[in-house]
Design a protein around this motif. Structure first.
Motif, short mmCIF file in Angstrom:
data_model
loop_
_atom_site.label_atom_id
_atom_site.label_comp_id
_atom_site.label_asym_id
_atom_site.label_seq_id
_atom_site.Cartn_x
_atom_site.Cartn_y
_atom_site.Cartn_z
N MET A 68 0.87 -1.29 -0.15
CA MET A 68 -0.31 0.05 0.23
C MET A 68 0.79 0.89 -0.10
N GLY A 69 0.24 2.61 -0.26
CA GLY A 69 0.95 3.27 0.00
C GLY A 69 1.19 4.59 -1.41
N PRO A 70 1.65 5.80 -1.32
CA PRO A 70 1.01 6.00 -2.82
C PRO A 70 1.25 5.67 -4.01
N PRO A 71 0.85 5.71 -5.19
CA PRO A 71 0.95 5.03 -5.76
C PRO A 71 2.95 5.62 -6.67
N ARG A 72 3.00 4.97 -7.53
CA ARG A 72 4.42 5.19 -7.50
C ARG A 72 4.25 6.30 -8.88
N GLU A 73 5.65 6.79 -8.92
CA GLU A 73 5.33 8.03 -9.77
C GLU A 73 4.81 7.22 -11.64
N ALA A 74 4.43 8.28 -11.93
CA ALA A 74 3.72 7.89 -12.99
C ALA A 74 4.42 7.37 -14.74
N ARG A 75 4.86 5.81 -14.63
CA ARG A 75 6.24 5.39 -16.06
C ARG A 75 5.22 4.76 -15.80
N ARG A 76 4.62 4.05 -16.92
CA ARG A 76 3.76 3.70 -18.20
C ARG A 76 4.92 2.30 -18.75
N ALA A 77 3.90 1.18 -18.49
CA ALA A 77 4.98 0.75 -19.18
C ALA A 77 5.36 0.43 -20.00
N PRO A 111 6.13 -3.32 -25.44
CA PRO A 111 6.60 -4.46 -26.16
C PRO A 111 7.97 -4.53 -27.38
N ALA A 157 4.91 -12.36 -11.19
CA ALA A 157 4.36 -10.92 -11.35
C ALA A 157 5.18 -9.78 -11.70
N GLY A 158 6.33 -9.94 -12.14
CA GLY A 158 6.80 -8.86 -12.72
C GLY A 158 8.03 -8.84 -11.76
N ALA A 159 8.35 -9.14 -10.09
CA ALA A 159 9.53 -8.68 -9.76
C ALA A 159 10.66 -9.36 -10.12
N THR A 160 12.09 -8.15 -10.09
CA THR A 160 13.42 -9.53 -10.57
C THR A 160 13.57 -10.25 -8.99
#
Lengths: 363, 592
Positions: B1-10, B13, B498-501
Motif C-alpha cells: 500500500m501507499g501512494p502510487p508510484r510516479e507515473a511511468r507507463r509500462a 514490448p 508478477a514482474g519482480a526481479t
C-alpha cells in the motif's frame, strides 16, 4: 497469441534423460480458453512453466503476442518477470506476510504501473473480494485464496493468463462453482488463457480448444465437442469420458443409408462413418439405449440391436451404470449408462440399441 | 500500500527480448552471470574458512620449525608425536570417555525426548525451558557448578557431609573418570534432547497404534516398533555425540587434569601450553584426531543414509498419540525433573549461592549472615572482565550474522538453483564438514595459519570470528536451510511472474518469510560462540579476551566466588539479551 514450435524439455531421472516435453508444436488463438489436458506426468505443467519462463526448454521457440520470448536458435530467453503474463499456481502461492490488497497490488508495484489503488480495487471487485482487502492472506479459505491468486494474475492486464490446475485443491462442490466463475470471468476479460488440468470434465466445460497431451507429445487438438464425439485417436476416446472400444473388419454397407458395416466378434455393427478393412470403433456408454421389453418400432430395422445379460448395476443418482454381457458367447462386455430411475435386474436379459451415428470409427 | 508510484507507463514490448543469453542454459554453462558468481563466491568463502586451517595442520606436522620461520621438512615431528607411548593410553582414554558419555547421553536424552514428546507427563510444557536454558549456560558454568557441588575440598555436598554428618573424607569426588563422564553427559544433554526430540515428533503414530491393536503392550511397542524405526536417527546421534565428546576440552582440562587423567585433547592442549610452545607436535596430534573423526563421520553418513527409508512423517502434521502414563506419572515426571535440576537447576543454585559468599560455604541458615556483594564489585574490576564480555557479545553477533548469511545463501542455492547443482552440493558438504572437527582443531589450525601468512590477523578479533563462523557453519546451514525448505517454491515463482526481479523477490518475499529461521540462526550461533572455549583458548590474546577463557583464568587463580559473581552477572545479561530478541522478534512477527 501463443506459439510454441518444436519445444523440447528434458529432465534427468535416475541417470537417464527423459523428455518431459517432446518436440511440441502448438498455436493458441488470441482471447481463447485453451486447455492442456492429460494424465499426471504427461508434461503439461512443464509446458506451462516453459511458457511462463520458469523452466528453460532445451530447444524450440516460444512466442507470446508476436514477441519471441524464447528461441534456442537465436539465444533468446526472456526472464519470467518480463514476459507480461499472469499466472495462478496450483498452491495459489499467496504471500502469507502480506494482506490481500498487498498481494494483488504487488505486480502493479514491481512493474512500475500507475493507479495502483484503483486497479487493485477493480481486480478485487471482479473476484468479489472487495471487503477482504485488509485481511492477512494466511487467514483465508482455499476458495478465497484462489480468488486472490486470480485477482493478482489479472491486475496488471497481462497478455496471457496461465492457470496450473487451480481447481484441484478444492472440494468437489467448490470446484464446480469456481469453474463456472472462471469461465464467466474469461468471457468478461477476454484474455488469452492457457489452462492445465488432468480432469477431463473440467476441460470439456471450460475450454474453447483442448490439446490432449501424453508423454510430452500432443495426441490431438480440437474443440470439446470434436474431441468428445469425433476423436480420431484411441487415447482421446478413452481419456475423455468412458468408451466401449471394439474391433472388427469394416466394409461398405449396401443400401441407400450408406455408411459402413463392421463385422465384430459379437455381431454386425452399423456405423455412419466410411471405412474399410480392420478398424477400431468406440461407443459412448450413454449412447447405448436399453429397449423396453416389448418389441417396438425400433426393432423393425434390427440395426445395432443386441441382446445382453446384465452383469452389474451401479446406481449413481442421476444415472445408472450397467455392465452388459453381449449374448452369443463372444465374451464382449459393454458399459452402458442409463437414467437413474430405470429399473434393471441383475442377471436379466435386456435388449440394447445403438444409433449408427453414435458408432465412431477411430483412425 | 501507499501512494502510487510516479507515473511511468509500462514500456511497449520491443521486438526482441531485453535480456539475451548466448546459449541455451545447461547445467555447466554460464547462463545468468549472477548465478555463477554467487555459487563460486560461496565456494571461495566457505573453502577459505575451512580448508586452510586443515591444510596447515599437515604442514605443521611435516616440519619441526615454528610458524613464520623457514620451514624445515622432516619426519621428526611425526616420530616424536606417535613414538611416545604415553599418547596411546590418552587416545584410549578419550575413546572410552567419548563412547561411554555418548551412550549415557543418548539414553538419558532419548528418555527425556520421549517423555516430552510422547507421553502425557506434565513436564511436557517445560520443553522450551529445557532446550533453551542450557544454551545460555557456558560449559564452564556447568563444570564449575559441579565442582562447587562435589569437589573434594570445597564441594558443598562434601562440606555439608563434614558439617552435618561428621564425615572427614569427601563422599563424592568429582575428580575421577566417573566424575568426568557425569559432567560430560550433563553438558551434552540439551543438545541430545534437541537432536532427538524432532525424531519422536515426526513418527507416524499409526505405526505404533497398529502395534497396540495387534495386542502388544506399551513397552513392547517401544522396544519392537518405536526404537527400531528410530534406529538410524539414534545411531547417527550416537556418532555425533561421540565426536563431540572426543573433541571436548573443558571437562578434560578442568576435571581430568587435576585428577591426573589425560585425554587426547588434553595432550594437544599441553603441547601448545608447554614452554617453548610446540605447535608442530600439536598439529601432528591433531592429524590422528581428524582421522578418527572423519572415519566416524563416514559411518554417520552410512547410518543416516538409511534414514530416508525410515522417514515416517505423515505430512498431515498431526501430533503423535500420547501415551498415558497413569501410575507411572509420578516416577517418570519426577525423573525428568531431577534431570532438569541436575543440568540446570543445581549448578545455577550453587553458582548464585557462591556469588554471595565471601568464600566457599555450605548453604545453611548460619552462613546467610555472610552474604556479601563484594564479589560482584571484584568481578567487575577483575582485569579484562568487562572487556571480555563485550568482546564475546560482539564477536558472537558478528559470527552469528556472517554464518547466517552464508547458511541462507547456501540453502537458497541448494533449494532453488537449477544449474551448478554439483558445485553447490560440494560447497554444502564442505560447509557441514566442521561437525567432524573439534573446535580445538580450528584453534590450532587458525593460529598456525595466521602466524604463517603475512596478514595482520593473528591476535585480532578477526581470527576469533573466523573460528566461530567456521565451527558453527553447519548449524547455520541446517537452521537456515530448513527454514527455507518450508517455503513453497511457488511463492517465489509467483513473485517472478508478477514482474519482480530476482533481487526484489528475495527482498520482499523470501527474506521476509524466512526471517524467523534467519533470526534463530543468528541467535543460536551467537550464543554458542559466546560459550566457545576450545578454539578461543588458542586464539584469544590480550585485548581480545573472551568470556569462556577468562573464566578459566579466574578458576585457575582460585577465585571461585568472584568467578561465581561474574558468571551470574553475565548469565543475567545473556538472559536479558535473549528475552529482548524474542520480544523484538515477536513485534516484527506480528506483521507476518
Amino acid at each position: 497469441m501463443i506459439k510454441l514450435t518444436g519445444v523440447i524439455k528434458r529432465f534427468e531421472a535416475e541417470r537417464e534423460w527423459v523428455a518431459a516435453v517432446d518436440d511440441l508444436t502448438l498455436a493458441v488463438e488470441a482471447e481463447s480458453f485453451f486447455t492442456l489436458l492429460g494424465p499426471s506426468g504427461c508434461g503439461k505443467s512443464t509446458l506451462l512453466r516453459c511458457v511462463a519462463g520458469l523452466e528453460t526448454p532445451d530447444s524450440g521457440e516460444i512466442e507470446i503476442g508476436g514477441r519471441i520470448v524464447f528461441s534456442s536458435r537465436s539465444g533468446v530467453n526472456v526472464p519470467p518477470n518480463k514476459r507480461r503474463i499472469g499466472m495462478v499456481f496450483q498452491s495459489y502461492a499467496i504471500w502469507p506476510h502480506m494482506t490481500v490488497f498487498e498481494n494483488v497490488a504487488f505486480p502493479l508495484e514491481v512493474q512500475g504501473l500507475t493507479e495502483v489503488r484503483e486497479r487493485t480495487a477493480k481486480a478485487l471487485a471482479m473476484v468479489e473480494l472487495q471487503q477482504l482487502g485488509g485481511r492477512y492472506a494466511s487467514r483465508l479459505s482455499g476458495g478465497q485464496q484462489q480468488r486472490v491468486a486470480f485477482a493478482r494474475a489479472i491486475v496488471a492486464e497481462p497478455d496471457v493468463l496461465l492457470l496450473d490446475e487451480p481447481l484441484s485443491n478444492l472440494d468437489a462442490a467448490l470446484r464446480q462453482q469456481m469453474a463456472v466463475e472462471l469461465r464467466k470471468l474469461h468471457e468478461r476479460l477476454r484474455i488469452t488463457t492457457l489452462y492445465v488440468t488432468h480432469d477431463q470434465a473440467e476441460a470439456l466445460a471450460l475450454s474453447d480448444q483442448i490439446a490432449l497431451i501424453s508423454r510430452g507429445r500432443i495426441v490431438e487438438v480440437g474443440s470439446p465437442e470434436e474431441l468428445y464425439s469425433r476423436p480420431r485417436i484411441l487415447f482421446t476416446a478413452q481419456f475423455l469420458g468412458g468408451a466401449n472400444i471394439l474391433t472388427g473388419t469394416a466394409s461398405r454397407a449396401e443400401g441407400e443409408a450408406g455408411g459402413t458395416t463392421v463385422a465384430t466378434a459379437f455381431g454386425t455393427l452399423w456405423s455412419a462413418n466410411i471405412a474399410s478393412g480392420p478398424v477400431t470403433v468406440f461407443i459412448r456408454p450413454e449412447d447405448i439405449h436399453v429397449l423396453a421389453d416389448e418389441l417396438g418400432a425400433d426393432d423393425r430395422e434390427g440395426k445395432n440391436v443386441f441382446a445382453c445379460i446384465v452383469l452389474s448395476d451401479r446406481f449413481i443418482g442421476d444415472s445408472r451404470q450397467l455392465e452388459l454381457l453381449v449374448a452369443g458367447g463372444s465374451g464382449t462386455v459393454l458399459r452402458c449408462k442409463v437414467r437413474g430411475r430405470l429399473q434393471v435386474k441383475q442377471g436379466a436379459t435386456v435388449r440394447v440399441r445403438v444409433d449408427p451415428g453414435d458408432v465412431t470409427v477411430l483412425e | 500500500m501507499g501512494p502510487p508510484r510516479e507515473a511511468r507507463r509500462a514500456p511497449a514490448p520491443p521486438l526482441l527480448a531485453h535480456e539475451v543469453v548466448r546459449e541455451v542454459p545447461r547445467s555447466w554453462t554460464a547462463s545468468i552471470p549472477g548465478d555463477g558468481l554467487l555459487v563460486s563466491g560461496l565456494g571461495v568463502v566457505v573453502g577459505y574458512l575451512i580448508l586452510p586451517p586443515l591444510a596447515v595442520l599437515f604442514y605443521g606436522s611435516a616440519t619441526d620449525t615454528p610458524p613464520a620461520l623457514t620451514p624445515h621438512f622432516t619426519f621428526e615431528t611425526l616420530r616424536r608425536a606417535y613414538g611416545r607411548w604415553t599418547i596411546y593410553p590418552a587416545l584410549l582414554n578419550s575413546i572410552a570417555y567419548a563412547a561411554i558419555t555418548a551412550t549415557l547421553v543418548l539414553i538419558v536424552g532419548g528418555f527425556l525426548a520421549w517423555v516430552v514428546e510422547r507421553t502425557d507427563s506434565v513436564v511436557r510444557r517445560m520443553t522450551d525451558l529445557f532446550a533453551l536454558a542450557p544454551v545460555l549456560m557456558p560449559a564452564i558454568l556447568l563444570i564449575s557448578g559441579w565442582i562447587l557441588l562435589i569437589g573434594p575440598r570445597s564441594g558443598l555436598v562434601n562440606l555439608m557431609a563434614r558439617d552435618y554428618l561428621g564425615v572427614r573424607e569427601p563422599i563424592l569426588n568429582l575428580y575421577s573418570f566417573a566424575g568426568m563422564v557425569w559432567v560430560g553427559m550433563l553438558q551434552e544433554l540439551p543438545l541430545a534432547f534437541l537432536w532427538l526430540w524432532p525424531a519422536f515428533r515426526s513418527m507416524n503414530p499409526e505405526l505404533e497404534e497398529a502395534g497396540l491393536a495387534s495386542g502388544a503392550g506399551m513397552l513392547t511397542v517401544l522396544r519392537r516398533i518405536t526404537l527400531p524405526i528410530l534406529r538410524p536417527t539414534i545411531l547417527g546421534a550416537w556418532i555425533i555425540f561421540f565426536i563431540y565428546s572426543l573433541g571436548a576440552l573443558s571437562v578434560p582440562l578442568l576435571i581430568g587434569l587435576p585428577a591426573k587423567i589425560f585425554l587426547y585433547s588434553t595432550e594437544i592442549y599441553l603441547a601448545y601450553r608447554r614452554v617453548p610452545t610446540d605447535l608442530n607436535l600439536a598439529s601432528a596430534y591433531s592429524l590422528l584426531f581428524l582421522a578418527v573423526t572423519s572415519v566416524s563421520i563416514y559411518f554417520y553418513h552410512r547410518a543416516t543414509a538409511d534414514a530416508a527409508r525410515f522417514v515416517t512423517v505423515t505430512g498431515r502434521g498431526y501430533r503423535p498419540r500420547l501415551i498415558r502414563l497413569g501410575r507411572w506419572q509420578i516416577l517418570v515426571t519426577g525423573l525428568a525433573i531431577v534431570i532438569l535440576l541436575f543440568v540446570a537447576g543445581l549448578p545455577l543454585f550453587v553458582l548464585v549461592w557462591n556469588a554471595f559468599m565471601p568464600y566457599p560455604q555450605a548453604p545453611s541458615w548460619r552462613s546467610l549472615r555472610l552474604v556479601t556483594t563484594g564479589n560482584f564489585a571484584a568481578a567487575l574490576n577483575y582485569g579484562p572482565a568487562q572487556r571480555a564480555v563485550i568482546n564475546s557479545l560482539g564477536l558472537g553477533l558478528a559470527a552469528g550474522l556472517a554464518a547466517a548469511i552464508l547458511g541462507a545463501l547456501l540453502g537458497w542455492c541448494r533449494l532453488r538453483l537449477k544449474s551448478y547443482r554439483r558445485t553447490v552440493a560440494l560447497v554444502d558438504q564442505l560447509a557441514t564438514a566442521p561437525i567432524a572437527m573439534p573446535g580445538m582443531i580450528f584453534g590450532v589450525g587458525l593460529m598456525w595459519l595466521y602466524l604463517v601468512l603475512p596478514v595482520p590477523v593473528y591476535g585480532t578479533h578477526l581470527i576469533l570470528v573466523l573460528a566461530y563462523v567456521a565451527i558453527h557453519l553447519p548449524f547455520a546451514v541446517r537452521i537456515c536451510g530448513s527454514g527455507l525448505a518450508q517455503l513453497h517454491p511457488e511463492l517465489e515463482e509467483a513473485g517472478r511472474v508478477a514482474g519482480a526481479t530476482r533481487f526484489t523477490t528475495m527482498r520482499r518475499i523470501v527474506l521476509r518469510l524466512a526471517a524467523p529461521a534467519f533470526a534463530a540462526s543468528v541467535l543460536y550461533v551467537a550464543l554458542r560462540s559466546f560459550r566457545e572455549y576450545a578454539a578461543s583458548i588458542f586464539l584469544a590474546a590480550p585485548g581480545t579476551e573472551v568470556f569462556a577463557v577468562l573464566v578459566l583464568d579466574m578458576w585457575e587463580g582460585g577465585n571461585s566466588n568472584i568467578l561465581s559473581a561474574y558468571v551470574t552477572m553475565v548469565m543475567l545479561l545473556l538472559g536479558l539479551a535473549v528475552v529482548l530478541s524474542y520480544w523484538v522478534g515477536r513485534r516484527a512477527g506480528i506483521q507476518l
